[in-house]
Scaffold this active site. Structure first.
Site, PDB file in Angstrom:
ATOM      1  N   LYS A  34      -9.243   7.345  -3.999  1.00 49.74           N
ATOM      2  CA  LYS A  34      -8.331   6.370  -4.613  1.00 49.74           C
ATOM      3  C   LYS A  34      -8.341   5.089  -3.801  1.00 49.74           C
ATOM      4  O   LYS A  34      -8.261   5.174  -2.576  1.00 49.74           O
ATOM      5  CB  LYS A  34      -6.933   6.985  -4.618  1.00 49.74           C
ATOM      6  CG  LYS A  34      -5.850   6.067  -5.123  1.00 49.74           C
ATOM      7  CD  LYS A  34      -4.517   6.715  -4.935  1.00 49.74           C
ATOM      8  CE  LYS A  34      -3.455   5.694  -5.257  1.00 49.74           C
ATOM      9  NZ  LYS A  34      -2.174   6.062  -4.767  1.00 49.74           N
ATOM     10  N   LYS A  43      -7.556   8.126   0.566  1.00 51.61           N
ATOM     11  CA  LYS A  43      -6.696   7.103  -0.037  1.00 51.61           C
ATOM     12  C   LYS A  43      -6.733   5.877   0.862  1.00 51.61           C
ATOM     13  O   LYS A  43      -6.327   5.930   2.021  1.00 51.61           O
ATOM     14  CB  LYS A  43      -5.277   7.629  -0.177  1.00 51.61           C
ATOM     15  CG  LYS A  43      -4.315   6.572  -0.709  1.00 51.61           C
ATOM     16  CD  LYS A  43      -2.955   7.136  -1.020  1.00 51.61           C
ATOM     17  CE  LYS A  43      -2.014   6.035  -1.467  1.00 51.61           C
ATOM     18  NZ  LYS A  43      -0.682   6.542  -1.788  1.00 51.61           N
TER      19      LYS A  43
HETATM   20  C1  PBG Z   1       2.659   6.662  -3.300  1.00 51.44           C
HETATM   21  C2  PBG Z   1       1.618   6.232  -4.235  1.00 51.44           C
HETATM   22  C3  PBG Z   1       1.096   4.950  -4.463  1.00 51.44           C
HETATM   23  C4  PBG Z   1       0.211   5.066  -5.527  1.00 51.44           C
HETATM   24  C5  PBG Z   1       0.180   6.396  -5.891  1.00 51.44           C
HETATM   25  N1  PBG Z   1       1.031   7.108  -5.061  1.00 51.44           N
HETATM   26  C6  PBG Z   1       1.432   3.642  -3.843  1.00 51.44           C
HETATM   27  C7  PBG Z   1       1.066   3.351  -2.455  1.00 51.44           C
HETATM   28  O1  PBG Z   1       0.460   4.132  -1.746  1.00 51.44           O
HETATM   29  O2  PBG Z   1       1.476   2.269  -2.048  1.00 51.44           O
HETATM   30  C8  PBG Z   1      -0.541   3.945  -6.176  1.00 51.44           C
HETATM   31  C9  PBG Z   1      -0.861   4.141  -7.597  1.00 51.44           C
HETATM   32  C10 PBG Z   1      -1.294   2.925  -8.323  1.00 51.44           C
HETATM   33  O3  PBG Z   1      -1.439   1.827  -7.765  1.00 51.44           O
HETATM   34  O4  PBG Z   1      -1.502   3.063  -9.523  1.00 51.44           O
HETATM   35  N2  PBG Z   1       2.373   6.555  -1.973  1.00 51.44           N
END
Ligand code: PBG
Length: 326
Positions: A247, A194
């Site tokens: 992601k 991520k």
């Molecule tokens: C929680 C989370 C996030 C997303 C999914 N889980 C936000 C982040 O990490 O700031 C992003 C999902 C999206 O942008 O569609 N941490």
């Protein structure tokens, strides 16, 4: 002209193109993210994500119904609590927003698979993904609250938990906690690679989870790296991840490809909020053909190696699958 190789032969008609297509999408592989908010009679459009809504539990049925009808079979739940504190304690409350959404969903729409996002950022007053010590998110203290949250989701009926926090060692820690509590059969979908990404911008408006200070770069990954993604994924698999994830999706297809080549676990890609909102915005201005762009981007993600695609366009894609146009 003396030429034996004519690749255009197989592109001549739709029948030939369909017969020789290398990538096929099934609605079984799609996951639709759902935002659940405390309160009553709420179905409010998310300003940064036109066409996406936050639902209170009494109106959650509307979106679950639509999901079932579309042919999509899995949802990823995000909670927006009424109460935030330093620790993010509503994340693991028995009557927390995600826990009650699970109870409602499992009872009324048992045909869906319920995956929950396990993270603290929607629940903490400071908006960071864990427990702060000074200005820094403390890794090991955060593991404790993540594990409590994952267990409480499992207890409320989650079919799968998806930790998205990017703390070190969280998959192993959560796996052990789930097993100890008798949830050894609940799979973990790890947000393994991520990245710290500007593509999450619209989501943070949706989930009210923007960090109050600083950014997430001390725990989410640097977008310059790909070997690090392999390392993170390897660790998650060693710690017990059942499904791994890359992601965002669109700018990280090279990462997806690499992970697909190196590991045999199912691979999920998350096409995030910014990818959705860019398409919506450009389409609303008439700059692009929305339907064709949705299809092309989704196909690129499966072509890169995704087994599972989490996307805000899940309903549309399932519709195209049903009509045979993708
Ligand atoms: C929680 C989370 C996030 C997303 C999914 N889980 C936000 C982040 O990490 O700031 C992003 C999902 C999206 O942008 O569609 N941490």
């Amino acid at each position: 002209m003396d030429m034996t190789d004519r690749p255009r032969r197989l592109r001549k008609t739709q029948l030939l193109r369909d017969m020789t297509a290398e990538t096929h999408i099934s609605a079984n592989s799609l996951v639709y993210p759902v935002f659940v908010i405390e309160g009553e009679n709420i179905r409010e459009e998310i300003s940064s994500m036109p066409g996406q809504y936050r639902h209170s539990i009494d109106r959650l049925g509307e979106i679950l119904e639509k999901t079932v009808a579309s042919g999509v079979r899995a949802v990823l739940l995000f909670g927006i609590p009424a109460h935030k504190d330093e620790q993010g304690s509503s994340a693991w409350a028995e009557d927390g927003i995600v826990q009650r959404a699970l109870e409602y969903g499992k009872k009324n729409y048992p045909e869906l698979l319920y995956i929950t996002d396990v993270c603290m950022c929607e629940y903490t007053s400071h908006g960071h993904c864990g427990i702060l010590e000074g200005d820094c998110v403390h890794n090991d203290k955060t593991l404790e609250v993540l594990a409590k949250t994952a267990v409480s989701h499992a207890r409320a009926g989650a079919d799968m938990v998806a930790p998205s926090d990017m703390m070190d060692g969280r998959i192993g820690y959560i796996r052990r906690a789930l097993d100890r509590e008798g949830f050894c059969d609940i799979p973990i979908m790890a947000y393994s690679a991520k990245y710290a990404s500007a593509f999450y911008g619209p989501f943070r408006t949706a989930a009210d989870s923007a960090p109050a200070f600083g950014d997430r770069r001390s725990y989410q990954m640097d977008c310059r790296n790909i070997r690090e993604a392999v390392y993170e994924t390897e660790l998650d698999i060693k710690e017990g991840a059942d499904i791994v994830m890359v992601k965002p999706a669109l700018s990280y297809l090279d990462v997806a490809r690499e992970i697909r080549k190196r590991f045999d676990k199912p691979l999920a890609l998350y096409s995030v909020s910014g990818e959705y909102s860019m398409i919506k915005a450009a389409a609303s201005l008439g700059y692009i053909d929305e339907e064709r762009i949705i299809k092309e981007t989704a196909l690129s993600m499966f072509r890169a190696g995704a087994d599972i695609l989490i996307t805000y366009f899940a309903h549309e894609i399932a519709g195209y699958i049903a009509e045979g146009s993708i």
